[in-house]
Motif scaffolding. Structure first.
Motif, short mmCIF file in Angstrom:
data_model
loop_
_atom_site.label_atom_id
_atom_site.label_comp_id
_atom_site.label_asym_id
_atom_site.label_seq_id
_atom_site.Cartn_x
_atom_site.Cartn_y
_atom_site.Cartn_z
N LEU A 1 0.82 -1.22 0.00
CA LEU A 1 0.00 0.00 0.00
C LEU A 1 0.85 1.26 0.00
CD1 LEU A 1 -2.68 -1.18 2.60
CD2 LEU A 1 -2.89 -1.20 0.11
N ASN A 2 1.92 1.26 -0.83
CA ASN A 2 2.87 2.36 -0.81
C ASN A 2 2.61 3.41 -1.89
OD1 ASN A 2 5.06 3.72 0.34
ND2 ASN A 2 6.50 2.80 -1.09
N TYR A 3 1.47 3.29 -2.59
CA TYR A 3 1.05 4.33 -3.53
C TYR A 3 -0.33 4.79 -3.08
CZ TYR A 3 4.82 3.29 -6.85
OH TYR A 3 6.05 3.12 -7.46
N SER A 4 -0.48 6.08 -2.87
CA SER A 4 -1.74 6.59 -2.33
C SER A 4 -2.92 6.23 -3.22
CB SER A 4 -1.66 8.10 -2.13
OG SER A 4 -1.27 8.75 -3.33
N ASP A 5 -2.72 6.28 -4.55
CA ASP A 5 -3.81 5.99 -5.46
C ASP A 5 -4.13 4.50 -5.51
OD1 ASP A 5 -1.27 5.81 -6.60
OD2 ASP A 5 -1.73 7.08 -8.33
N HIS A 6 -3.14 3.64 -5.24
CA HIS A 6 -3.41 2.20 -5.16
C HIS A 6 -4.16 1.86 -3.88
CE1 HIS A 6 -3.00 -2.12 -5.16
NE2 HIS A 6 -2.16 -2.12 -4.15
N ALA A 7 -3.77 2.49 -2.76
CA ALA A 7 -4.50 2.26 -1.51
C ALA A 7 -5.97 2.61 -1.68
CB ALA A 7 -3.87 3.07 -0.38
N ALA A 8 -6.23 3.72 -2.36
CA ALA A 8 -7.60 4.16 -2.57
C ALA A 8 -8.40 3.15 -3.38
CB ALA A 8 -7.61 5.53 -3.24
N GLU A 9 -7.79 2.57 -4.43
CA GLU A 9 -8.55 1.65 -5.29
C GLU A 9 -8.89 0.35 -4.57
OE1 GLU A 9 -6.72 0.08 -8.80
OE2 GLU A 9 -4.91 -0.61 -7.76
N THR A 10 -8.08 -0.02 -3.55
CA THR A 10 -8.36 -1.24 -2.80
C THR A 10 -9.20 -0.97 -1.56
OG1 THR A 10 -6.29 -1.05 -1.54
CG2 THR A 10 -6.22 -2.31 -3.59
N GLY A 11 -9.54 0.30 -1.32
CA GLY A 11 -10.36 0.65 -0.17
C GLY A 11 -9.61 0.70 1.13
N ALA A 12 -8.27 0.74 1.06
CA ALA A 12 -7.44 0.75 2.27
C ALA A 12 -6.98 2.17 2.58
CB ALA A 12 -6.24 -0.16 2.09
N ALA A 13 -6.75 2.43 3.85
CA ALA A 13 -6.22 3.72 4.27
C ALA A 13 -4.73 3.77 3.97
CB ALA A 13 -6.46 3.92 5.76
N VAL A 14 -4.23 4.98 3.69
CA VAL A 14 -2.78 5.14 3.52
C VAL A 14 -2.12 4.85 4.87
CG1 VAL A 14 -0.95 6.79 3.02
CG2 VAL A 14 -3.03 6.80 1.64
N PRO A 15 -1.18 3.93 4.92
CA PRO A 15 -0.60 3.54 6.21
C PRO A 15 0.25 4.65 6.83
CG PRO A 15 0.53 2.43 4.41
CD PRO A 15 -0.63 3.13 3.80
N SER A 16 0.23 4.72 8.15
CA SER A 16 1.00 5.75 8.87
C SER A 16 2.49 5.41 8.93
CB SER A 16 0.46 5.92 10.28
OG SER A 16 0.51 4.69 10.99
N GLU A 17 2.84 4.16 8.67
CA GLU A 17 4.23 3.71 8.53
C GLU A 17 4.24 2.69 7.39
OE1 GLU A 17 6.45 2.39 11.97
OE2 GLU A 17 5.03 3.39 13.31
N PRO A 18 5.40 2.44 6.79
CA PRO A 18 5.44 1.42 5.74
C PRO A 18 4.94 0.06 6.22
CG PRO A 18 7.45 2.73 5.71
CD PRO A 18 6.69 3.14 6.94
N VAL A 19 4.13 -0.58 5.40
CA VAL A 19 3.66 -1.94 5.65
C VAL A 19 4.69 -2.90 5.07
CG1 VAL A 19 1.87 -3.63 5.13
CG2 VAL A 19 1.23 -1.26 5.63
N ILE A 20 5.22 -3.79 5.89
CA ILE A 20 6.29 -4.70 5.46
C ILE A 20 5.76 -6.13 5.40
CG2 ILE A 20 8.58 -5.61 6.02
CD1 ILE A 20 9.06 -3.09 7.69
N PHE A 21 6.08 -6.83 4.33
CA PHE A 21 5.85 -8.27 4.29
C PHE A 21 6.99 -8.89 3.48
CE2 PHE A 21 3.62 -6.56 0.62
CZ PHE A 21 3.90 -7.44 -0.40
N MET A 22 7.15 -10.19 3.63
CA MET A 22 8.22 -10.90 2.95
C MET A 22 7.64 -11.76 1.83
SD MET A 22 10.72 -9.81 4.85
CE MET A 22 12.18 -10.82 4.59
#
Length: 281
Positions: A78-99
């Motif tokens: 969710l590191n692009y504001s416009d991508h977060a919006a299209e998935t219905g997610a809020a822009v994260p307050s810190e980077p979301v990390i996964f492996m």
């Protein structure tokens, strides 16, 4: 420089792209595009080689992943504001990390497998960052000193596995073939601003993603610094920095990959990937 690895799967040799766009073999001089060769002094040694005297490689040769020895494949969600919006997610307050499992890694044009039981295999064009010097507790101002270069990543995802199967994102991100990287590792001297790169992705000739790293919420320097507070980053580690809008999950109705589809994606100055999709047996 545009560094690459060429040859059969599991037996790739190091190479580079010359000024005429031809592949040159580095194996007489370089062990692999890995380890010490990603350090500033290793890259300087490669840059000093007489490129025009290096052996030419047939243009039809398969390209493998552009870096070897990747210990960690770290992704930012969710590191692009416009991508977060299209998935219905809020822009994260810190980077979301996964492996993402390193077993996903493959060449840029190798075929992509839809895993068994999948109904929601999706695409994501992303800027990949290749670490060149160990980073631990580095500041944002120092962060890019630890980067060897950049590459194209297709962060393929199975959305049901990722979201609906009671697991964290890693489950839907780590299927075999879900991590094409390359065609090249473009050294950072050729990418003066990683936050000014246009990027796109097409399926069967239809352009679904058409974005730019300008809309990243957290830029490359911030991401490298942030990750280094939680884990050491080593030469060859790859960070996939997020995707712009246009993924299948965000379309109305959602659209997913099916056997026979052809994916094509590119990031400005970093090269193009082309993949054929098939179903797991």
């Amino acid at each position: 420089m545009k560094l690459l690895r060429h040859g059969p799967r599991g037996a790739e040799k190091p190479g580079l792209l010359d000024a005429q766009g031809r592949i040159r073999d580095l194996s007489a001089h370089v062990g692999d595009i890995a380890g010490r060769w990603l350090l500033p002094e290793g890259l300087a040694e490669i840059a000093a080689l007489p490129v025009d005297s290096l052996p030419l490689v047939d243009a039809s040769t398969r390209l493998g992943p552009c870096v070897a020895g990747t210990g960690k494949f770290v992704c930012i969600g969710l590191n692009y504001s416009d991508h977060a919006a299209e998935t219905g997610a809020a822009v994260p307050s810190e980077p979301v990390i996964f492996m993402k499992a390193t077993s996903t890694i493959q060449g840029p044009d190798d075929p992509v497998e839809i895993p068994r039981g999948s109904t929601k295999t999706d695409w994501e064009v992303e800027l990949g960052v290749v670490i060149g010097k160990t980073a631990k507790y580095v500041s944002e101002a120092e962060a890019l000193d630890h980067v060897a270069g950049y590459c194209v990543v297709n962060d393929l995802s199975e959305r049901e596995f990722q979201i609906e199967r009671q697991g964290q994102w890693t489950k839907g991100k780590s299927c075999d073939t879900f991590g094409p990287i390359g065609p090249w590792l473009v050294t950072k001297d050729e990418v003066p601003d990683p936050q000014a790169l246009d990027m796109w992705l097409e399926v069967n000739g239809h352009r679904y993603q058409n974005g730019s790293t300008r809309t990243m919420v957290y830029g490359v320097a911030h991401v490298v610094s942030y990750l280094s507070q939680f884990m050491s980053l080593h030469p060859g580690d790859v960070i996939s920095t997020g995707t712009p809008p246009g993924v299948g999950l965000g379309l109305k109705p959602p659209t997913y990959l099916k056997p026979g589809d052809r994916i094509e994606l590119e990031i400005q100055g970093l090269g193009r990937q082309r993949q054929q999709v098939y179903a797991a047996e």
